[in-house]
Design an enzyme around this catalytic site. Structure first.
Site, PDB file in Angstrom:
ATOM      1  N   GLY A 270     -29.680 -13.154  17.514  1.00  7.36           N
ATOM      2  CA  GLY A 270     -30.121 -13.511  16.179  1.00  7.36           C
ATOM      3  C   GLY A 270     -31.481 -12.908  15.856  1.00  7.36           C
ATOM      4  N   SER A 271     -32.307 -13.662  15.159  1.00  5.43           N
ATOM      5  CA  SER A 271     -33.552 -13.109  14.620  1.00  5.43           C
ATOM      6  C   SER A 271     -34.592 -12.763  15.674  1.00  5.43           C
ATOM      7  CB  SER A 271     -34.162 -14.085  13.601  1.00  5.43           C
ATOM      8  OG  SER A 271     -33.319 -14.190  12.459  1.00  5.43           O
ATOM      9  N   THR A 272     -34.459 -13.277  16.899  1.00  3.91           N
ATOM     10  CA  THR A 272     -35.401 -12.858  17.935  1.00  3.91           C
ATOM     11  C   THR A 272     -35.275 -11.360  18.204  1.00  3.91           C
ATOM     12  OG1 THR A 272     -33.813 -13.439  19.675  1.00  3.91           O
ATOM     13  CG2 THR A 272     -35.429 -15.111  19.050  1.00  3.91           C
ATOM     14  N   ASN A 273     -34.144 -10.777  17.796  1.00  2.00           N
ATOM     15  CA  ASN A 273     -33.893  -9.351  17.993  1.00  2.00           C
ATOM     16  C   ASN A 273     -34.622  -8.482  16.960  1.00  2.00           C
ATOM     17  OD1 ASN A 273     -32.232  -7.363  19.527  1.00  2.00           O
ATOM     18  ND2 ASN A 273     -31.402  -6.922  17.504  1.00  2.00           N
TER      19      ASN A 273
END
Length: 584
Positions: free
Chosen positions: A298-301
């Protein structure tokens, strides 16, 4: 009437003598065979019946945390064995009832083994404490000790912390060999080398004095010292177990790493493996989820997309984008987490507010190949190289196979899969000025003289420039501290924290599709002089699902404890002012 004629006495005597001669010759021939021709064969057979080989098990080395506290230790124990042929039939039930409470074995099981009167050896119980074994051998029936009972010296593997670092440490099987974790990976080193001895025994099972014997001494195993800090590990396990329970989640993991060395200080899972009761656990709970369970980040990427864009010179932190709440990509209409009108966000604002649409707009300026290369450089699609048992490589599709919409979803963390360790390594790289250090779980080995032989340092690889790493760090600090940021629940009073939330749909084989969510938070502190990086991931929570509300509080609790334990003070500096939007 004819006179009676008697037989010839001389003839009868001759026949008798001939018969005796034949019989004696047979005996003589047999004696010649036994004492002459076959003497060596029978001597060897007699010796084999008298000589009994006995293994001398080697003491298995200990596994300790970074400060030498024992996580796995070997102690002396006994196996209780019996010779069923020596136990009278009428006493078997009574013997079984007497032994059962001492050995912790059902009376019926013991009685069944004692009923096998034709065998001379049967194992009644293994790993019996020495004190208990001594008491068992002193038990009496009818004023006499139980016949045919004996105790065989053995070693027992114990885990003082029960489930402390269970997934990392692993456990051994009944035969003493490592089955999972460090126990399996370093099995040969830990196990040492068994010795052996042979002794001559009499028919009654007693040792014959003054007879020949041979002995080869066992070589004790060496110890393994981990990078795990026992106290930080405990705090991480407590925090993730509590959050998994409170959120109704399926599982969770927490990792704490030293930014400067890549050493893992904590690797916690929920549920965690109770190493002293592993046989009663389902197979799914016996591994190390931190390295074996893959998920979409998700957004950690988004930090990887940001790194690709900054390295290419396509954007700067202050670059302004007009960001709508929807974005058409091939056949899919992608959107931000919340509806909103057109916003003029800086690239820093896009990361801080975790805008999917803004991230896609930046990715367009980079191109698929540059993004793919950056993902590979950060370690996606490959094991970390730290030698973790059961580690998975995750999933990074080849760029040539990306579909029209996949090129967009990968930019914000969907369509790729990682492990918790891989994601923690990404943020360690950013915190370390762009230099990735191969994660380490083993600090070194301990020889027979209790001397530590340090492990070689982790491999250092520059992934992005120091300038890019610094730019991303400031973006991540804004993601925690700025108004409208998604990671505010990860803020730690007195410390500058940089981090990112992640909320992704979770692929589940049980429903053969996406069902449920993966909530993540990963970050580091102090942001301006990073020392520790921590990641918390919660799988399939039922009460809430956003990374900022589910995972960020776990990060805060664990990181706060780790900072105090490691005596890392605040830097005393103030976060620089950053601009998130040009609106208003």
């Amino acid at each position: 009437m004819a006179p009676l004629r008697l037989g010839n006495p001389a003839r009868r005597i001759n026949f008798a003598l001939m018969g005796m001669a034949v019989v004696l010759s047979l005996y003589a021939g047999r004696l010649v065979q036994l004492q002459g021709l076959d003497s060596k064969v029978f001597q060897a057979k007699a010796a084999s019946n008298r000589v009994r080989p006995e293994p001398l098990p080697a003491r298995r080395g200990s596994i300790t945390d970074v400060n030498g506290h024992e996580l796995a230790v070997t102690v002396e124990a006994r196996n209780i064995v019996a010779d069923p042929s020596k136990v009278p039939a009428e006493q078997r039930e009574q013997v079984a009832a007497l032994l059962a409470p001492y050995l912790g074995v059902p009376k019926e099981d013991i009685a069944a083994k004692l009923a096998l009167a034709r065998i001379r050896y049967t194992l009644l119980a293994r790993d019996v404490p020495i004190g208990v074994a001594k008491a068992v051998l002193e038990l009496k029936i009818g004023g006499k000790k139980i016949p045919g009972l004996s105790a065989v010296p053995q070693y027992q593997r114990l885990y003082p912390g029960d489930d402390l670092a269970g997934g990392v440490v692993g456990f051994v099987g009944d035969e003493g060999g490592g089955l999972t974790g460090i126990e399996q990976t370093y099995d040969k080193l830990l196990g040492g080398k068994d010795g052996r001895q042979t002794i001559e025994m009499g028919a009654a099972g007693q040792r014959i004095p003054m007879t020949r014997s041979t002995r080869v001494e066992p070589i004790a195993g060496r110890g393994v010292r981990l990078t795990i800090d026992r106290d930080v590990q405990w705090a991480a396990q407590q925090a993730i177990a509590r959050q998994v329970k409170e959120s109704g989640a399926r599982s969770g993991s927490v990792i704490v790493m030293d930014v400067r060395t890549g050493q893992v200080l904590a690797m916690a899972n929920a549920p965690e493996v109770n190493l002293n009761k592993w046989e009663s656990l389902p197979p799914a709970d016996l591994g190390n989820r931190s390295v074996s369970e893959i998920f979409e980040p998700g957004s950690t990427n988004k930090v990887i997309t940001a790194a690709a864009a900054l390295e290419a010179g396509a954007v700067r932190p202050e670059t302004v984008f007009e960001v709508k709440d929807k974005y058409q990509c091939a056949d899919r209409l992608l959107s931000d987490a919340h509806p909103h009108g057109p916003e003029h966000l800086t690239f820093t604002g896009i990361i801080a507010e975790s805008s999917n649409v803004g991230t896609l707009m930046a990715a367009e300026r980079v191109g698929d190949q540059a993004l793919y290369n950056m993902l590979r450089n950060f370690g996606f699609g490959a094991k970390t190289g730290g030698g973790f048992y059961g580690e998975e490589a995750g999933l990074l599709p080849r760029r040539e196979t990306w579909s029209g919409s996949q090129r967009c979803t990968i930019a914000f963390g969907q369509g790729v899969s990682v492990t918790a360790l891989q994601m923690a390594s990404v943020y360690q790289t950013i915190a370390n000025g762009g230099v990735r250090i191969t994660p380490q779980i083993v600090a070194g080995t301990v020889d027979q003289h209790d001397r530590l032989v340090p492990a070689s340092p982790g491999k250092r690889t520059r992934v992005i420039s120091r300038r890019t790493a610094g730019d991303i760090s400031r973006m991540l600090e804004a993601a925690v501290n700025a108004d409208g940021s998604t990671g505010s629940l990860a803020a730690i009073k007195g410390y500058r924290v940089a981090g990112k939330t992640g909320t992704a749909m979770r692929y589940d084989e049980n429903c053969r599709g996406y069902c449920g969510y993966t909530a993540t938070f990963v970050g580091f502190t102090p942001a301006d002089a990073p020392r520790l990086v921590a990641l918390a991931v919660v799988q399939a929570p039922e009460k809430g699902h956003f990374g900022g509300e589910i995972a960020a509080p776990v990060f805060k609790e664990v990181m706060t404890f780790a900072l105090k334990t490691r005596k890392i003070p605040p830097t005393g500096t103030t976060a620089p002012s950053v601009r998130l939007s040009t609106d208003g």
